[in-house]
Design a protein around this motif. Structure first.
Motif, PDB file in Angstrom:
ATOM      1  N   GLU A  59      43.755  37.965 -39.564  1.00 44.27           N
ATOM      2  CA  GLU A  59      45.168  37.791 -39.234  1.00 44.27           C
ATOM      3  C   GLU A  59      46.002  38.939 -39.784  1.00 44.27           C
ATOM      4  OE1 GLU A  59      45.983  33.909 -40.820  1.00 44.27           O
ATOM      5  OE2 GLU A  59      45.440  32.905 -38.946  1.00 44.27           O
ATOM      6  N   ASN A  62      45.334  42.055 -37.705  1.00 45.76           N
ATOM      7  CA  ASN A  62      46.009  41.910 -36.425  1.00 45.76           C
ATOM      8  C   ASN A  62      47.503  42.190 -36.562  1.00 45.76           C
ATOM      9  OD1 ASN A  62      46.218  41.333 -33.710  1.00 45.76           O
ATOM     10  ND2 ASN A  62      46.440  39.134 -34.025  1.00 45.76           N
ATOM     11  N   ARG A  63      48.111  41.693 -37.652  1.00 50.53           N
ATOM     12  CA  ARG A  63      49.538  41.926 -37.894  1.00 50.53           C
ATOM     13  C   ARG A  63      49.830  43.415 -38.034  1.00 50.53           C
ATOM     14  NH1 ARG A  63      52.690  43.303 -41.677  1.00 50.53           N
ATOM     15  NH2 ARG A  63      51.087  43.353 -43.270  1.00 50.53           N
ATOM     16  N   ARG A  64      48.961  44.114 -38.793  1.00 51.03           N
ATOM     17  CA  ARG A  64      49.169  45.561 -38.990  1.00 51.03           C
ATOM     18  C   ARG A  64      49.026  46.322 -37.669  1.00 51.03           C
ATOM     19  NH1 ARG A  64      44.973  47.145 -42.997  1.00 51.03           N
ATOM     20  NH2 ARG A  64      44.214  45.116 -42.471  1.00 51.03           N
ATOM     21  N   LYS A  66      49.569  45.200 -34.656  1.00 55.17           N
ATOM     22  CA  LYS A  66      50.736  44.913 -33.819  1.00 55.17           C
ATOM     23  C   LYS A  66      51.923  45.755 -34.261  1.00 55.17           C
ATOM     24  CE  LYS A  66      49.748  40.208 -32.336  1.00 55.17           C
ATOM     25  NZ  LYS A  66      50.149  38.782 -32.466  1.00 55.17           N
ATOM     26  N   GLN A  67      52.095  45.941 -35.568  1.00 54.68           N
ATOM     27  CA  GLN A  67      53.210  46.767 -36.072  1.00 54.68           C
ATOM     28  C   GLN A  67      53.016  48.219 -35.655  1.00 54.68           C
ATOM     29  OE1 GLN A  67      53.389  46.096 -40.321  1.00 54.68           O
ATOM     30  NE2 GLN A  67      55.216  44.827 -40.089  1.00 54.68           N
ATOM     31  N   TYR A  69      51.658  49.379 -32.973  1.00 57.68           N
ATOM     32  CA  TYR A  69      51.885  49.603 -31.542  1.00 57.68           C
ATOM     33  C   TYR A  69      53.189  49.009 -31.035  1.00 57.68           C
ATOM     34  CZ  TYR A  69      47.183  51.337 -31.529  1.00 57.68           C
ATOM     35  OH  TYR A  69      46.058  52.080 -31.778  1.00 57.68           O
ATOM     36  N   ALA A  70      53.994  48.467 -31.931  1.00 54.00           N
ATOM     37  CA  ALA A  70      55.282  47.883 -31.506  1.00 54.00           C
ATOM     38  C   ALA A  70      56.353  48.933 -31.449  1.00 54.00           C
ATOM     39  CB  ALA A  70      55.695  46.772 -32.449  1.00 54.00           C
TER      40      ALA A  70
END
Length: 70
Positions: A59, A62-64, A66-67, A69-70
């Motif tokens: 998790e 995954n959070r890193r 997402k950050q 590529y956001a």
């Protein structure tokens, strides 16, 4: 009892339920609501502590990502 239980405490509580202790009694003993217990059982049911730690690592990764590529 602290306001927030650790993953190891949650897994231990779920193991107690699997051993046959009534859920209402467990919830009262650990000061959590029935709905919280069922949410935890849906998320952590059947897992060992090592599985829970791996889930947390995934998790976080995954959070890193997402950050990035956001």
């Amino acid at each position: 009892m602290s306001k927030r239980m650790t993953e190891s405490q949650i897994v231990a509580m779920l193991k107690e339920a699997e051993a046959g202790i009534p859920i209402k009694e467990l919830c009262r003993k650990h000061h959590v609501g029935n709905s919280t217990f069922y949410k935890w059982r849906a998320k952590y049911g059947g897992m060992e502590l090592s599985d829970v730690k791996r889930l947390k690592e995934l998790e976080e990764e995954n959070r890193r990502l997402k950050q990035m590529y956001a």
